[in-house]
Structure formats: C-alpha cells, structure tokens
Design a protein around this motif. Structure first.
Motif, PDB file in Angstrom:
ATOM      1  N   VAL A  69     -11.543 104.078  90.329  1.00  0.00           N
ATOM      2  CA  VAL A  69     -12.363 102.976  89.797  1.00  0.00           C
ATOM      3  C   VAL A  69     -13.133 102.299  90.922  1.00  0.00           C
ATOM      4  CG1 VAL A  69     -12.315 100.791  88.538  1.00  0.00           C
ATOM      5  CG2 VAL A  69     -10.734 102.642  87.903  1.00  0.00           C
ATOM      6  N   ASN A  70     -12.447 102.032  92.034  1.00  0.00           N
ATOM      7  CA  ASN A  70     -13.075 101.356  93.169  1.00  0.00           C
ATOM      8  C   ASN A  70     -12.682 102.092  94.450  1.00  0.00           C
ATOM      9  OD1 ASN A  70     -14.188  99.640  95.031  1.00  0.00           O
ATOM     10  ND2 ASN A  70     -12.787  97.939  94.631  1.00  0.00           N
ATOM     11  N   ASP A 120     -13.720 101.744  97.549  1.00  0.00           N
ATOM     12  CA  ASP A 120     -13.809 101.002  98.805  1.00  0.00           C
ATOM     13  C   ASP A 120     -12.419 100.706  99.388  1.00  0.00           C
ATOM     14  OD1 ASP A 120     -16.541 101.003  98.601  1.00  0.00           O
ATOM     15  OD2 ASP A 120     -16.623  99.044  97.581  1.00  0.00           O
ATOM     16  N   GLY A 121     -12.171 101.341 100.515  1.00  0.00           N
ATOM     17  CA  GLY A 121     -10.911 101.101 101.218  1.00  0.00           C
ATOM     18  C   GLY A 121      -9.670 101.509 100.447  1.00  0.00           C
ATOM     19  N   LEU A 122      -9.846 102.428  99.474  1.00  0.00           N
ATOM     20  CA  LEU A 122      -8.710 102.788  98.614  1.00  0.00           C
ATOM     21  C   LEU A 122      -7.653 103.597  99.387  1.00  0.00           C
ATOM     22  CD1 LEU A 122      -7.329 102.977  95.835  1.00  0.00           C
ATOM     23  CD2 LEU A 122      -8.720 105.018  95.391  1.00  0.00           C
ATOM     24  N   LYS A 123      -6.429 103.206  99.242  1.00  0.00           N
ATOM     25  CA  LYS A 123      -5.295 103.952  99.767  1.00  0.00           C
ATOM     26  C   LYS A 123      -4.394 104.322  98.595  1.00  0.00           C
ATOM     27  CE  LYS A 123      -6.315 103.425 104.171  1.00  0.00           C
ATOM     28  NZ  LYS A 123      -6.695 104.563 105.043  1.00  0.00           N
ATOM     29  N   VAL A 124      -4.167 105.618  98.438  1.00  0.00           N
ATOM     30  CA  VAL A 124      -3.272 106.082  97.373  1.00  0.00           C
ATOM     31  C   VAL A 124      -1.887 106.273  97.969  1.00  0.00           C
ATOM     32  CG1 VAL A 124      -2.805 107.886  95.683  1.00  0.00           C
ATOM     33  CG2 VAL A 124      -5.164 107.242  96.192  1.00  0.00           C
ATOM     34  N   VAL A 125      -0.927 105.544  97.468  1.00  0.00           N
ATOM     35  CA  VAL A 125       0.453 105.633  97.962  1.00  0.00           C
ATOM     36  C   VAL A 125       1.288 106.413  96.950  1.00  0.00           C
ATOM     37  CG1 VAL A 125       2.506 104.348  98.670  1.00  0.00           C
ATOM     38  CG2 VAL A 125       0.220 103.454  99.196  1.00  0.00           C
ATOM     39  N   VAL A 126       1.982 107.438  97.438  1.00  0.00           N
ATOM     40  CA  VAL A 126       2.787 108.312  96.586  1.00  0.00           C
ATOM     41  C   VAL A 126       4.241 108.222  97.017  1.00  0.00           C
ATOM     42  CG1 VAL A 126       3.130 110.671  95.765  1.00  0.00           C
ATOM     43  CG2 VAL A 126       0.828 109.883  96.342  1.00  0.00           C
ATOM     44  N   ASP A 127       5.118 107.877  96.098  1.00  0.00           N
ATOM     45  CA  ASP A 127       6.568 107.874  96.332  1.00  0.00           C
ATOM     46  C   ASP A 127       7.180 109.078  95.639  1.00  0.00           C
ATOM     47  OD1 ASP A 127       7.022 105.524  97.880  1.00  0.00           O
ATOM     48  OD2 ASP A 127       6.606 104.329  96.096  1.00  0.00           O
ATOM     49  N   VAL A 128       7.904 109.897  96.391  1.00  0.00           N
ATOM     50  CA  VAL A 128       8.598 111.063  95.821  1.00  0.00           C
ATOM     51  C   VAL A 128      10.096 110.832  95.955  1.00  0.00           C
ATOM     52  CG1 VAL A 128       8.854 113.563  95.856  1.00  0.00           C
ATOM     53  CG2 VAL A 128       6.678 112.537  96.531  1.00  0.00           C
ATOM     54  N   TYR A 129      10.760 110.706  94.825  1.00  0.00           N
ATOM     55  CA  TYR A 129      12.219 110.525  94.790  1.00  0.00           C
ATOM     56  C   TYR A 129      12.822 111.851  94.320  1.00  0.00           C
ATOM     57  CZ  TYR A 129      16.802 108.748  93.288  1.00  0.00           C
ATOM     58  OH  TYR A 129      18.148 108.537  93.099  1.00  0.00           O
ATOM     59  N   TYR A 130      13.769 112.395  95.073  1.00  0.00           N
ATOM     60  CA  TYR A 130      14.262 113.734  94.749  1.00  0.00           C
ATOM     61  C   TYR A 130      15.658 113.949  95.322  1.00  0.00           C
ATOM     62  CZ  TYR A 130      13.315 114.864  99.635  1.00  0.00           C
ATOM     63  OH  TYR A 130      13.339 114.875 101.010  1.00  0.00           O
ATOM     64  N   ASN A 172      -0.983 102.960  91.417  1.00  0.00           N
ATOM     65  CA  ASN A 172      -2.193 102.833  90.602  1.00  0.00           C
ATOM     66  C   ASN A 172      -2.243 101.478  89.902  1.00  0.00           C
ATOM     67  OD1 ASN A 172       0.093 104.183  89.144  1.00  0.00           O
ATOM     68  ND2 ASN A 172      -1.205 103.732  87.383  1.00  0.00           N
ATOM     69  N   SER A 173      -3.459 101.007  89.701  1.00  0.00           N
ATOM     70  CA  SER A 173      -3.699  99.777  88.945  1.00  0.00           C
ATOM     71  C   SER A 173      -5.069  99.907  88.291  1.00  0.00           C
ATOM     72  CB  SER A 173      -3.640  98.554  89.869  1.00  0.00           C
ATOM     73  OG  SER A 173      -4.691  98.605  90.815  1.00  0.00           O
ATOM     74  N   PRO A 174      -5.342  99.141  87.237  1.00  0.00           N
ATOM     75  CA  PRO A 174      -6.620  99.286  86.516  1.00  0.00           C
ATOM     76  C   PRO A 174      -7.854  99.064  87.382  1.00  0.00           C
ATOM     77  CG  PRO A 174      -5.049  98.007  85.234  1.00  0.00           C
ATOM     78  CD  PRO A 174      -4.451  98.177  86.590  1.00  0.00           C
ATOM     79  N   ASP A 175      -7.730  98.307  88.465  1.00  0.00           N
ATOM     80  CA  ASP A 175      -8.918  98.009  89.263  1.00  0.00           C
ATOM     81  C   ASP A 175      -9.029  98.885  90.522  1.00  0.00           C
ATOM     82  OD1 ASP A 175      -6.728  96.926  90.402  1.00  0.00           O
ATOM     83  OD2 ASP A 175      -7.644  95.005  90.924  1.00  0.00           O
ATOM     84  N   THR A 176      -8.118  99.844  90.713  1.00  0.00           N
ATOM     85  CA  THR A 176      -8.219 100.762  91.865  1.00  0.00           C
ATOM     86  C   THR A 176      -8.380 102.213  91.394  1.00  0.00           C
ATOM     87  OG1 THR A 176      -5.798 100.873  91.977  1.00  0.00           O
ATOM     88  CG2 THR A 176      -6.902  99.255  93.406  1.00  0.00           C
ATOM     89  N   PHE A 177      -7.355 102.755  90.756  1.00  0.00           N
ATOM     90  CA  PHE A 177      -7.474 104.094  90.170  1.00  0.00           C
ATOM     91  C   PHE A 177      -6.465 104.219  89.042  1.00  0.00           C
ATOM     92  CE2 PHE A 177      -4.105 104.602  93.287  1.00  0.00           C
ATOM     93  CZ  PHE A 177      -3.212 105.487  92.691  1.00  0.00           C
ATOM     94  N   THR A 178      -6.747 105.119  88.143  1.00  0.00           N
ATOM     95  CA  THR A 178      -5.862 105.344  86.995  1.00  0.00           C
ATOM     96  C   THR A 178      -5.392 106.792  86.992  1.00  0.00           C
ATOM     97  OG1 THR A 178      -7.745 105.855  85.560  1.00  0.00           O
ATOM     98  CG2 THR A 178      -6.969 103.568  85.586  1.00  0.00           C
TER      99      THR A 178
END
Length: 666
Positions: free
Chosen positions: A123-124, A126-136, A79-85
C-alpha cells in the motif's frame, strides 16, 4: 515349553526397536528469506528452509488436538492496512498427509527443503520494512527439539533480508541475567555427546526366530527328513548329496532375500513410500482382513494355498532340468507349497518392517534371518544324517503349534485395525477395548491348550500333554498381565507391550495430564528450588515437552516402575519444565534475551523461557533431559537423556541421592 518360547518371541516381531540418542545444541534448519517483485505493488515473500538429513519440518496444518502431535510451523507478518496486506494464506509445498506411528496422528512434514510463499500487496512503499516471524520445531524419528522463532527483516528495495535484532534494554539484560544460574560441577560431570547407529541385528534375529516357528508347522516340518533323505539317497555319492542339500538350503535363503528386492526399488523411487504403505488406512484394513483369514485357516476351518499349478510347474521344472537350476526350482517349490504356514509369519514381518524407520533394509534383514532359519536344517541334517532319528515324529503337536499361531495372528490382526482406527479417529478400538480383545485371545489359547475347545483338525479328545499344560499356564499368566491394562491406574501401562496397544491417552477414561503418573511436579524452576530448600531434598529437573514422545515413554515405561516411582516421589523435588508450552507469559515477564552470539531471542511464552533456560545453563536442547542437583545448583551426577534401561536409570537416581547425602566419598 519349547513351543511357548518360540511363540513368545514371535510376539516380539513388531515390539522390539533400537533407539539412539543425540545430545547437544544444534538447529537442523537453515532459513533464507527474500522478496520477489511481481509488479510495483505485488510482491512474493519467499521463505526457504534447508533441512538437515533425517529431520522433519512440519506443515502449517495442525491435525488432532493441541499437544497431540508435533508443533506446526507458524509464519506471521507485520502487515497493517496502511503498509501492506496479505493476499491469501502462506503457500507451502504439497506433500501427502501420512499417519505418523510415533505421534499416532495424521501429519504433514517436509524433508531436505521447503519453500513457503506469501503474496503481498504493498500500500505504501516508502521506507517499508517487511518483518517475518517463523515459529517452528523439528523432529527426527526419535525426538523433537524445542520450538524456535526466527525473525527476518526484509528491505523492499533490495529484496534481501537480515535477521531482525530486537533492541536490548537494561531491563532485558537484567531479566536475561536472572535466567542464568551458576551451575556447579559441569567439569566433573561433563556431558559428552554420544550417538549410536541403529543395528539391523535385532530384526535379523527376530526374523530368524520367525523362521524357526515356520519349521514347526505342518507345512514345513515333515519336509525336512523327506528332502534330506532324497538328496542323500539319490546322489551318486555322499559328497554329491551333501553338496546338493547345502545348495538347496542356500537357494531357500536366497529366495526369501530376493522377495525384499521390490521394496528397495520402491524405497529408491520415494523414501516415504514404505511409511505411506504401512500407515494407509485402506491397506491397514486389508491387512486386518488378511490376518483374520490366516487366523481361521490356522484354526483349520479351511486351507489357504497358492495355486496348485504353480507348485506343479516348479516341481516339473526341477525334475526335468536337474543340476543347479533344478535344485533352485525345488527350493522355490518348497516356498510355494509351504505358503499357507509361512505366509502369515512373513506378513507379520512385512507389516512390522514397513511400520519402522528401517524401511527396505530392515525388511531384507528380517527376510534373511527367516530364510536362514528355514535353510539351516536341510544343510545340517545332510551333514549329520543320524540327527534325523532324534527328530520328533509328525503328529497332533504340529496342529497344536498351528492353532497357537492362529491365536497370535488373531491378536496381530487387531493391531492393523487399530492403526486405521487411530488415523480416522473412529474410536472403535480404544486402549481398553484393544487390550480386552487380546485378553480374549489369550483366554482362547488357554482353553484350547487344556482341551476345553476344539478345532476341525484336532484328533480325539485326550488328556493334555505336559507341553500343552506348561504353555497353557504361561498363556494364562500373560492374560493376567494384560488385565491391569483395563484399569485407570498406574498399572495400566503394560510397558512390555509398549507401542502395540493404542497409546494411554486414547482411552475410555478421562486422563489427567497435569503431571506424569500423579506425581507432584513444579512447573516453575524458582518455585521448585524454594520447595527443595524448604524440604531439604535434592532437585530433579525434567526438561520435557507436550509433543515429546520419548518423554512419554520414560514416564510410562520407566518412571512407572514402583522402585523408580518411589525414589522420584519421596527423595526428590521434581521440576518439570515444558519447552514447547505455548502459554503466553504475563506482559511484565516478557523480554528480549541477548545470546552470546550477539543474536536476540524474544521470550514471550513459557516454552521460550524454559527452552532458553536449558540451552544457556546446560548447553543442551534435546528432550527428555534429566538433571540432579541440590538447591545451591551443585550437580549430583552427570545429566542424562532418554534412558530406556530402568535399572540403569534407577542406579542414576540412587547415585544422586547418595551424592547429596555425602555417602559416596572417594
């Protein structure tokens, strides 16, 4: 001597457990990540974990200090302020906080499945990709696997995810190749996966021993000749008397087995309820108080009995009904009347069973053994009535047995208080204080057996009988065995009592955790290999973990033995590689590892590096895992995992030395 052997076995009620070991590479958690749309800007990231039976995935909440317990689950986003929060924190299932007797701290974990939910505001789009890291990391009741990281890339349009594949550069390939060594001898010393199921025989045997102890108490022992004589004399013929006595014994056995039935009902409603009961602070304090009360009852300051009306009612039913039902009520009367002596022993059995992973079935096996030991004399003496003449007469020795049991109850009471102390981190019963209390209990037993101190029910003071002297000497020896536990030395382990006193780190002394037992251990494989080449010694690779309980058991109970310590210290170059070390690698040493399956793994921490190193080169991801090799990577014998048998482990170490020196030749 007979009394001491029996009471010594009683001390083992909660000390003995059977351990199983699994080897091989596997991942007990399957992940599924998706997006759920709430509105044009509001989404939920759904992270679902499906967990294999018997394994625990731990909460995002961390209890205790770093390295004190299991590795918590960590979920991070790009996440970043200009992509998603992120809207708040990642939500997880609400599960109770429990005290884990393996890690000996509070934990929260999930079984079977878990759903993590993270609300986000886009927030934006367009072309948004949400990347999720799961450490376990996951653990079962015996071991933990090294931590793992799974990365998922979510597409906003479809809401579906795919495993994120890092870009592999030529530099990554070179660093991946450097992580692989040419291990020779894999075919000769093939590591076959072995598994074993826990047996209930041990708890049954210990329950049986507990029943034998109960037979020697003043509440039960005098009942044997009286009851057998009643059946043999009151029956119309010997066959009827014999049948009635055997039936009486059978009913005693069944009554104690039936006492465990309610715990099966609780276990079926909630498999974790028995563990919650055993680790609950309030209940542990209640157990402490009850055991203290039982102890002073055994000392003779007062008597604890169930309401007399209960035994009177059962006795009247036995007399009025007769037949099979009457014999059942006679057996029930014995169970009630003897409670003041059997209650504390059954309490120990209950506490020990509930704190293990055997649950209700382990309790049933213990109760079965206890009931069988109580029942056998009534059947055997009915079969062979002449044996009654060989029984010792009731007398002061019965009270001696009772007082000795009182000292044991006193020691056990502080185990329950210690459980509560560990959960709440009060610091009241640090390891040395706990052992000091046990020393005082052992000393009190010695002074009593030699007639120095007396209790209310003791007869006139006289010369201690030979039995008292023998038991007193052995009790004094036990006290001497405990004394090194007060020191800050390698002799403080007290491995025969492992699991009963608080852990070694819960100490009045400051502990150095850099290397086990003060051994010189290299934390980098290449450094260790260089040292082995320079010294001309073979290598012992120790794949371990900060949160690995069985690793600590091996170090404290097996490595600490003088001959084993000497072999490791003098004959080998020890390389201890911590697969869960979260220390970040220097930027220049980080890379993306290309797996044979085509997946990629980001090597960012020391633990990432050594966990991957173990998996790639030795096709194993469990700890502890020990490998003996020379500096040219020739295996010296078959790698082993958790090996609590010290003699077996010593043979394995010495075999490696002989193979290195070429002394073992076909």
């Amino acid at each position: 001597m007979k009394n001491f052997i029996i009471t010594s076995f009683f001390l083992l009620f909660s000390l003995t457990s059977l351990l199983a070991q699994d080897t091989g590479i596997f991942d007990p958690v399957k992940w599924n990540v998706s997006l759920e749309k709430e509105s044009d800007t509001d989404y939920n990231v759904l992270i679902k974990a499906t967990i294999d039976k018997g394994w625990h995935l731990y909460s995002q909440t961390q209890f205790g200090e770093e390295f004190e317990g299991p590795i918590r689950t960590e979920i991070t986003y790009n996440n970043s302020p200009d992509t998603f929060t992120l809207v708040g924190e990642t939500q997880e299932p609400d599960v109770p906080i429990i005290f884990d007797p393996v890690f000996e701290i509070d934990v929260k974990y999930f079984e079977d499945k878990a759903m993590f939910i993270q609300p986000i505001k886009v927030v934006n789009p367009d072309g948004l990709k949400v990347v999720v890291d799961v450490y376990y990391s996951v653990c079962d009741d015996e071991k933990c696997l090294p931590p793992n990281t799974k990365t998922f890339e979510l597409d906003l349009a479809s809401g579906m995810s795919k495993k994120a594949m890092a870009e592999i550069t030529q530099e990554d390939l070179e660093k991946s190749a450097a992580l692989t060594i040419d291990v020779k001898g894999k075919d000769v010393f093939k590591d076959e996966s072995e598994s074993s199921e826990k047996s209930f025989f041990t708890i049954f045997l210990l329950g049986f021993v507990g029943g034998l102890i109960a037979l020697l108490t003043p509440c039960v022992f005098p009942m044997i000749p009286l009851t057998v004589s009643f059946f043999t004399k009151s029956a119309k013929n010997r066959q009827n008397g014999l049948a009635n006595a055997i039936l009486y014994g059978l009913f005693i056995f069944l009554i104690y087995v039936l006492l465990s039935i309610p715990f099966h009902l609780l276990d079926s409603l909630d498999p974790e309820i028995l563990n919650n009961i055993s680790t609950n602070v309030t209940l542990n304090i209640i157990f402490f108080v009850i055991f203290m009360v039982f102890a002073f009852s055994f000392f003779g300051f007062y008597e604890i009995t169930l309401p007399q009306a209960w035994s009177a009612k059962m006795d009247s039913k036995a007399n009025s009904i007769g037949g099979f039902v009457g014999i059942f009520f006679m057996a029930l009367t014995l169970a009630i009347v003897s409670f003041s002596c059997t209650g504390p022993i059954l309490g120990s059995l209950l506490g020990g069973s509930l704190s293990s992973d055997g649950g209700a079935w382990q309790l049933t096996m213990g109760m079965s053994g206890f009931g069988l030991a109580l029942a056998l004399p009534f059947a055997l003496f009915a079969l062979f009535p002449n044996w009654l003449n060989s029984l010792p007469k009731s007398g002061g020795w019965l009270n001696t047995v009772k007082v000795v049991l009182g000292f044991i109850e006193l020691g056990l009471a502080f185990k329950f208080l210690s459980n509560a102390d560990l959960v709440e981190h009060w610091g009241l019963l640090k390891r040395e204080i706990f052992i000091g209390i046990w020393i005082l209990c052992a000393l009190g037993m010695v002074l009593y057996l030699f007639g120095v101190i007396r209790f209310p029910h003791d007869g006139p003071k006289r010369k201690p009988p030979i039995g008292n002297v023998l038991v007193g000497v052995l009790s004094f020896a036990f006290m001497l065995y405990l004394i090194p536990g007060l020191t800050n030395s390698s002799y403080a382990n007290l491995k025969l009592l492992s699991g009963f006193p608080p852990p070694l780190f819960y100490s009045l002394y400051d502990k150095d955790t850099e290397a086990p037992l003060g051994l010189e251990a290299y934390k980098d494989f290449d450094d260790g290999v260089a040292a082995a080449k320079a010294s001309g010694k073979p290598i012992m690779v120790d794949f371990t973990g900060w949160a690995c309980v069985n690793c600590r058991k091996m170090e404290e109970q097996v490595w600490s033995r003088d001959d084993i310590f000497s072999v490791i210290n003098e004959e080998y170059v020890l390389i201890s590689l911590y697969v869960d070390d979260r220390k970040e690698l220097p930027e220049a040493d980080r890379f993306n590892f290309l797996k044979s399956s085509g997946d990629t793994k980001s090597i960012k921490t020391v633990g990432d590096k050594w966990a991957t190193f173990q998996t790639v080169n030795f096709q194993n991801n469990s700890q502890p895992y020990y490998i003996l090799m020379d500096a040219d990577f020739n295996l010296l014998n078959k790698p082993v995992g958790y090996t609590p048998d010290a003699d077996e482990y010593l043979y394995w170490l010495e075999e490696g030395v002989k193979n290195f020196k070429g002394e073992n030749k076909n």
